[in-house]
Write an enzyme that holds these catalytic residues in place. Sequence first.
Site, PDB file in Angstrom:
ATOM      1  N   TYR A   1       0.847  -1.191   0.000  1.00 52.24           N
ATOM      2  CA  TYR A   1       0.000   0.000   0.000  1.00 52.24           C
ATOM      3  C   TYR A   1       0.881   1.239   0.000  1.00 52.24           C
ATOM      4  O   TYR A   1       1.596   1.505   0.959  1.00 52.24           O
ATOM      5  CB  TYR A   1      -0.927   0.027   1.212  1.00 52.24           C
ATOM      6  CG  TYR A   1      -1.881  -1.128   1.331  1.00 52.24           C
ATOM      7  CD1 TYR A   1      -2.242  -1.905   0.231  1.00 52.24           C
ATOM      8  CD2 TYR A   1      -2.452  -1.460   2.562  1.00 52.24           C
ATOM      9  CE1 TYR A   1      -3.118  -2.968   0.351  1.00 52.24           C
ATOM     10  CE2 TYR A   1      -3.343  -2.517   2.697  1.00 52.24           C
ATOM     11  CZ  TYR A   1      -3.664  -3.274   1.590  1.00 52.24           C
ATOM     12  OH  TYR A   1      -4.543  -4.327   1.720  1.00 52.24           O
TER      13      TYR A   1
ATOM     14  N   HIS B   1      -0.323 -12.135   1.311  1.00 47.22           N
ATOM     15  CA  HIS B   1      -1.313 -11.296   0.645  1.00 47.22           C
ATOM     16  C   HIS B   1      -1.931 -11.993  -0.569  1.00 47.22           C
ATOM     17  O   HIS B   1      -3.140 -11.902  -0.801  1.00 47.22           O
ATOM     18  CB  HIS B   1      -0.646  -9.987   0.218  1.00 47.22           C
ATOM     19  CG  HIS B   1      -1.575  -8.841   0.048  1.00 47.22           C
ATOM     20  ND1 HIS B   1      -1.153  -7.534  -0.031  1.00 47.22           N
ATOM     21  CD2 HIS B   1      -2.915  -8.783  -0.067  1.00 47.22           C
ATOM     22  CE1 HIS B   1      -2.194  -6.733  -0.165  1.00 47.22           C
ATOM     23  NE2 HIS B   1      -3.271  -7.472  -0.214  1.00 47.22           N
TER      24      HIS B   1
ATOM     25  N   PRO C   1     -16.053  -4.439   2.915  1.00 45.57           N
ATOM     26  CA  PRO C   1     -17.412  -4.819   3.317  1.00 45.57           C
ATOM     27  C   PRO C   1     -18.483  -3.847   2.839  1.00 45.57           C
ATOM     28  O   PRO C   1     -19.663  -4.179   2.870  1.00 45.57           O
ATOM     29  CB  PRO C   1     -17.322  -4.819   4.849  1.00 45.57           C
ATOM     30  CG  PRO C   1     -16.256  -3.829   5.157  1.00 45.57           C
ATOM     31  CD  PRO C   1     -15.240  -4.000   4.063  1.00 45.57           C
TER      32      PRO C   1
ATOM     33  N   ARG D   1     -16.080  -1.137  -1.703  1.00 46.59           N
ATOM     34  CA  ARG D   1     -15.323   0.012  -2.187  1.00 46.59           C
ATOM     35  C   ARG D   1     -16.166   1.290  -2.195  1.00 46.59           C
ATOM     36  O   ARG D   1     -16.038   2.134  -3.074  1.00 46.59           O
ATOM     37  CB  ARG D   1     -14.743  -0.272  -3.568  1.00 46.59           C
ATOM     38  CG  ARG D   1     -13.736  -1.411  -3.550  1.00 46.59           C
ATOM     39  CD  ARG D   1     -13.288  -1.869  -4.933  1.00 46.59           C
ATOM     40  NE  ARG D   1     -12.317  -2.951  -4.784  1.00 46.59           N
ATOM     41  CZ  ARG D   1     -12.650  -4.222  -4.570  1.00 46.59           C
ATOM     42  NH1 ARG D   1     -13.926  -4.568  -4.510  1.00 46.59           N
ATOM     43  NH2 ARG D   1     -11.718  -5.145  -4.412  1.00 46.59           N
ATOM     44  N   GLY D   2     -17.037   1.399  -1.216  1.00 46.72           N
ATOM     45  CA  GLY D   2     -17.870   2.583  -1.077  1.00 46.72           C
ATOM     46  C   GLY D   2     -19.168   2.543  -1.847  1.00 46.72           C
ATOM     47  O   GLY D   2     -20.048   3.385  -1.627  1.00 46.72           O
TER      48      GLY D   2
ATOM     49  N   SER E   1     -22.358   2.468   0.214  1.00 46.79           N
ATOM     50  CA  SER E   1     -22.639   3.619   1.078  1.00 46.79           C
ATOM     51  C   SER E   1     -23.659   4.565   0.466  1.00 46.79           C
ATOM     52  O   SER E   1     -24.254   5.388   1.157  1.00 46.79           O
ATOM     53  CB  SER E   1     -21.346   4.396   1.346  1.00 46.79           C
ATOM     54  OG  SER E   1     -20.927   5.093   0.175  1.00 46.79           O
TER      55      SER E   1
ATOM     56  N   GLY F   1     -22.735   6.802  -1.530  1.00 42.04           N
ATOM     57  CA  GLY F   1     -21.996   8.034  -1.810  1.00 42.04           C
ATOM     58  C   GLY F   1     -21.422   8.111  -3.200  1.00 42.04           C
ATOM     59  O   GLY F   1     -20.995   9.184  -3.645  1.00 42.04           O
TER      60      GLY F   1
END
Length: 326
Positions: A54, A122, A202, A205-206, A209, A211
């Site tokens: 990351y 990973h 969960p 990736r938004g 939401s 949004g």
Amino acid sequence: MDHRLLAGLEVSALGLGCMGMSDFYGVPDDTESVATIHQALDGGVTLLDTADMYGPFTNERLVGKAVAGRREEVVLATKFGIERAPDGTVKGTNGRPDYVRSACEASLRRLGVDHIDLYYQHRVDPTVPVEETWGAMSELVAAGKVRHLGISEAAPHTLRRAHAVHPVSAGQYEYSLFTRDVAENLLPTLRELGIGLVAYCPISRGMLSGGVTGTDTLAPGDARRAAPRFQHEALDTNLALVARLQKVAAELDVTPAQLSLVWLLAQGPDIVPIPGTKRRTHLDENLRAVTLRLTADQLATVEECIPPAAVAGARYDEARMATVNL
């Protein structure tokens, strides 16, 4: 904050995914990210999730800076295995024993700690027997550099092979209302072996939401702009599903993100979602989901909003999908 067990490792029921603080989701804001981590710890979150790739490398430094002086409050999880160059180029997967050892030493330096609580492979390296990789990982445990071991996006047969070398404490998989195949394909094996499930993305990736209303709402450079589920007709289809979830959330006086998290938490006490955010406002919203409860009928209604077969687009592009379920 409720707590859950990942094969004997006690963690908060909700963790914090730190990836987006440094990479993939627009321009980083380290000051706000550190404040978000501090607020998470103040709210009872103990599980912080990062990885060497990351940034690359910058997220571990950020997390290490944030937990300095509060190490005893944190279950620190990081990962190795997706090898990136300093310029961000992905070099591929690497599970060679010598790389396992050098990657761990580098992560310890960047995090500024003397041990890692949960160290994940990973991605599985198809060119290296998993027994060799896990042999090196078990040596890190014996040396006291790592306390528990995990693996991400491994197939059931690979889980069994790794577990035979050293107990697997956690399997990390994408799991959400939009990605539910893990319940059928992985959970039975995880539960048979007594392995906990750490659920990343969960809130998809938004997307869940509410949004995200179009790719134009995403910052330039945001990796989601190229993700299959965020493209054209697929995005329209998926946003229509989210609209159904939003309606149910409004009726229950919660947000769609909270509804997504409380549904996932209800799937079993061995499941620990790690929603990612780099903003304190989103963190507060997510944390409130831990105290919410749904009836069986309400859970069924939530599931009916988003039938798995109705979700459009793969979760990764073709090249990245080729690295999972190995």
